[in-house]
Design an enzyme around this catalytic site. Structure first.
Site, PDB file in Angstrom:
ATOM      1  N   ILE A  20     -50.040  44.938  17.310  1.00  0.00           N
ATOM      2  CA  ILE A  20     -49.890  43.488  17.346  1.00  0.00           C
ATOM      3  C   ILE A  20     -51.251  42.807  17.256  1.00  0.00           C
ATOM      4  CG2 ILE A  20     -49.178  41.537  18.785  1.00  0.00           C
ATOM      5  CD1 ILE A  20     -46.969  43.357  19.933  1.00  0.00           C
ATOM      6  N   ASP A  39     -62.268  45.514  21.146  1.00  0.00           N
ATOM      7  CA  ASP A  39     -61.456  46.708  21.350  1.00  0.00           C
ATOM      8  C   ASP A  39     -62.355  47.861  21.779  1.00  0.00           C
ATOM      9  OD1 ASP A  39     -59.472  48.869  21.009  1.00  0.00           O
ATOM     10  OD2 ASP A  39     -58.363  47.402  19.826  1.00  0.00           O
ATOM     11  N   ASP A  51     -64.159  47.022  26.633  1.00  0.00           N
ATOM     12  CA  ASP A  51     -63.193  47.652  27.531  1.00  0.00           C
ATOM     13  C   ASP A  51     -62.799  46.610  28.568  1.00  0.00           C
ATOM     14  OD1 ASP A  51     -61.798  49.064  29.450  1.00  0.00           O
ATOM     15  OD2 ASP A  51     -63.270  50.668  29.636  1.00  0.00           O
ATOM     16  N   SER A 135     -44.112  39.920  27.800  1.00  0.00           N
ATOM     17  CA  SER A 135     -43.078  40.831  27.300  1.00  0.00           C
ATOM     18  C   SER A 135     -41.703  40.376  27.778  1.00  0.00           C
ATOM     19  CB  SER A 135     -43.340  42.251  27.810  1.00  0.00           C
ATOM     20  OG  SER A 135     -42.245  43.119  27.520  1.00  0.00           O
ATOM     21  N   TYR A 148     -44.317  48.724  34.192  1.00  0.00           N
ATOM     22  CA  TYR A 148     -44.627  47.855  33.055  1.00  0.00           C
ATOM     23  C   TYR A 148     -44.040  46.459  33.275  1.00  0.00           C
ATOM     24  CZ  TYR A 148     -44.956  46.250  28.223  1.00  0.00           C
ATOM     25  OH  TYR A 148     -45.240  45.530  27.076  1.00  0.00           O
TER      26      TYR A 148
END
Length: 254
Positions: A20, A39, A51, A135, A148
């Site tokens: 994504i 990243d 990080d 999410s 999660y």
């Protein structure tokens, strides 16, 4: 059709080298933004190693953005990791690890970036934007996703709190709630399943559209929330889930 609402703007995307994040970086660039990928593994992308669990790494990346561009208009907090299992299945070390990336990582990057975002907003009529990756797991109970789901529920609450804290500084904060997205991470889960084809069909069937969400669809939603054309949108969670959260379809007996 290409749009240009991000012309002259600078956007940073954490976890922007794949999935994504990569789709978002590409879409922002297509719409005119100068995009900086943050990243741990840049994989050839233009950006800085970052990080999100390491404060020194995060602050060095933000300082590099300021030195290079002198501004930051959009921050996409996309970096995240998954976890499978019930509350009985995962130890405390895994709970700390997932929260450190998915929740504290967003706070860590945002805290480092907000001074630059605030500076940019003060000189801009359009303000600036933060978009967090949440999410469907934050708003729907999913089996085998206890940790999660807890982390993404925290992201949703954090987004609302950040939106309230920074609205008067011209910083809008929103989040995107994807359903199951066809990404490399989901691909690895499928590969590890006893019957990958059956598992894919099950994941597709739980979304009313009957298919997985594409990374490009999530990227488009992120761009909407980040766009200066969406200046009245803040403190919002945007579902991109194939209708999974809101629709309750009758069985198809055709």
């Amino acid at each position: 059709m290409a749009t240009n609402e991000f012309d002259g703007l600078v956007a940073a995307v954490t976890g922007g080298a794949s999935g994504i994040g990569l789709a978002t970086a590409q879409e922002l660039a297509r719409r005119g933004a100068s995009v900086v990928v943050l990243d741990r593994d840049l994989s050839g992308s233009d950006g800085y190693v970052c990080d999100v669990t390491d404060n020194a790494s995060v602050r060095a990346a933000v300082e590099a953005i300021e030195q290079r561009y002198g501004r930051l208009d959009v921050l996409v907090n996309n970096a995240g990791i998954g976890a499978q299992g019930t509350v009985e299945d995962l130890d405390e070390a895994e709970w700390r690890r997932v929260f450190d990336v998915n929740v504290t990582g967003i706070a860590r990057v945002s805290a480092a970036a907000i001074p630059l975002l605030r500076k940019t907003a003060a000189a801009s009529e359009d303000g600036v934007a933060i978009v967090n990756m949440c999410s469907i797991a934050a708003t729907a109970g999913l089996p085998q996703r206890a940790l999660y789901s807890a982390s993404k529920g925290a992201v949703l609450a954090l987004t609302l709190a950040m939106a309230a804290d920074h609205i008067r500084e011209g910083i809008r904060v929103n989040c995107v709630n994807p359903g199951t997205v066809d990404t490399p991470w989901v691909g690895r889960l499928l590969d590890a399943a006893t019957d990958p084809a059956a598992e894919r069909r099950a994941l597709e069937a739980r979304q009313p559209t009957g298919r997985l969400v594409s990374a490009q669809e999530v990227a488009a939603a992120i761009c909407y929330l980040a766009s200066p054309w969406s200046g009245a949108t803040t403190g919002t969670s945007l579902a991109v889930d194939g209708g999974m959260q809101g629709l309750r379809l009758r069985p198809d007996n055709s």
